[in-house]
Design an enzyme around this catalytic site. Structure first.
Site, mmCIF file in Angstrom:
data_model
loop_
_atom_site.group_PDB
_atom_site.id
_atom_site.type_symbol
_atom_site.label_atom_id
_atom_site.label_comp_id
_atom_site.label_asym_id
_atom_site.label_seq_id
_atom_site.Cartn_x
_atom_site.Cartn_y
_atom_site.Cartn_z
ATOM 1 N N SER A 140 4.137 -11.935 8.887
ATOM 2 C CA SER A 140 4.913 -11.141 7.941
ATOM 3 C C SER A 140 5.739 -10.130 8.711
ATOM 4 O O SER A 140 5.328 -9.670 9.790
ATOM 5 C CB SER A 140 3.976 -10.397 6.977
ATOM 6 O OG SER A 140 4.667 -9.402 6.247
ATOM 7 N N TYR A 163 -3.824 -5.849 5.230
ATOM 8 C CA TYR A 163 -2.855 -6.928 5.402
ATOM 9 C C TYR A 163 -1.973 -6.724 6.625
ATOM 10 O O TYR A 163 -1.854 -7.619 7.484
ATOM 11 C CB TYR A 163 -1.994 -7.055 4.144
ATOM 12 C CG TYR A 163 -0.975 -8.173 4.234
ATOM 13 C CD1 TYR A 163 -1.380 -9.502 4.135
ATOM 14 C CD2 TYR A 163 0.378 -7.903 4.428
ATOM 15 C CE1 TYR A 163 -0.454 -10.535 4.229
ATOM 16 C CE2 TYR A 163 1.302 -8.931 4.522
ATOM 17 C CZ TYR A 163 0.882 -10.241 4.419
ATOM 18 O OH TYR A 163 1.799 -11.254 4.520
ATOM 19 N N LYS A 167 -1.836 -9.077 10.171
ATOM 20 C CA LYS A 167 -0.683 -9.821 10.665
ATOM 21 C C LYS A 167 -0.267 -9.337 12.054
ATOM 22 O O LYS A 167 0.203 -10.141 12.879
ATOM 23 C CB LYS A 167 0.477 -9.694 9.678
ATOM 24 C CG LYS A 167 0.227 -10.422 8.359
ATOM 25 C CD LYS A 167 -0.023 -11.919 8.558
ATOM 26 C CE LYS A 167 -0.095 -12.674 7.239
ATOM 27 N NZ LYS A 167 -0.316 -14.126 7.430
ATOM 28 N N THR A 198 6.850 -15.107 -4.750
ATOM 29 C CA THR A 198 5.716 -16.013 -4.879
ATOM 30 C C THR A 198 4.597 -15.324 -5.664
ATOM 31 O O THR A 198 4.645 -14.127 -5.929
ATOM 32 C CB THR A 198 5.160 -16.408 -3.495
ATOM 33 O OG1 THR A 198 4.615 -15.236 -2.859
ATOM 34 C CG2 THR A 198 6.240 -17.008 -2.607
#
Length: 245
Positions: A140, A163, A167, A198
């Site tokens: 990301s 998160y 990454k 998404t």
């Protein structure tokens, strides 16, 4: 015929990457944690006229599942040309550094980092049989430590204790893996699909799934002169396509 395995490919960007690789003539093993959803995704692709695709059940957080998937794939092919480590999770929507749940952080790392490492190690022998193996780790733009420390970056305020660090760690593993494979035909890269609409982000992103998948497929199909050990991100670096780490 070249072969590819994509984890977390029963929907969204992974699913579209499977479709695009099929369009390029690859045989695709569509990885899915849920067997039924994987079959449904394959059935949909077959209804569109793609026959060179089949499901492969694989839960990247489950060692037994990874081992079983490797055994299953080994019975079908002796060579794997492309591995796209696409499976990933966001974790809780609120991830403050001082109060985020340690359990939630560990859960995110289990999928986004440790799952990638274990899958890569499990399938590396099949990849080594390919004359031009490619590993694509789906990262990301939020994994850039350099940009996270730059107040002028548009996403500077978008911080999280699970998160984003997962990454960033994945990016670091990508560098280490690429270095270890530097004297081989491997191309190993981290690819940011961009801020895409998404289920992952409740369809808040402006990018299309087709464009996001195309970024993964581009790295999966790099020629012999293609770059390795890179952090590709059109969002972070629209001019060069290579993000700072």
């Amino acid at each position: 015929m070249k072969t590819a395995l994509i984890t977390g490919a029963n929907k969204s960007i992974g699913y579209e990457a499977a479709r695009q690789l099929l369009q390029h003539g690859y045989y695709v093993y569509l990885g899915s944690r849920d067997w039924q959803r994987g079959q449904q995704a394959v059935s949909q692709l077959q209804s569109e006229g793609f026959s060179q695709v089949e499901p492969l059940q694989i839960d990247v957080t489950d060692s037994a599942s990874i081992t079983a998937a490797r055994q299953t794939l080994g019975q079908k092919t002796s060579v794997l040309d492309v591995l796209i480590n696409n499976a990933g999770i966001l974790g809780g929507m609120s991830q403050p550094a001082l109060t985020a749940s340690i359990g939630m952080i560990k859960e995110v790392f289990e999928t986004n980092l440790f799952g990638v490492i274990e899958v890569t190690q499990a399938f590396i022998d099949l990849l080594q049989q390919s004359p031009a193996p490619r590993i694509v780790n789906v990262t990301s733009g939020l994994g850039s430590l350099t940009l996270h420390n730059d107040p002028s970056w548009p996403y500077y305020p978008v911080k999280g204790a699970a998160y984003q660090p997962s990454k960033a760690a994945l990016n670091a593993y990508t560098i280490m893996l690429a270095y270890e494979l530097r004297d081989t035909p491997f191309k190993v890269n981290a690819v940011d699909p961009g801020y895409t609409a998404t289920d992952f982000n409740h369809h808040s992103g402006p990018g299309s799934v087709a464009d996001a998948a195309a970024r993964l497929v581009k790295a999966a199909m790099l020629g012999p002169d293609g770059l390795t050990s890179q952090f590709f991100s059109d969002d972070n670096a629209p001019e060069t396509g290579i993000s700072p780490w």
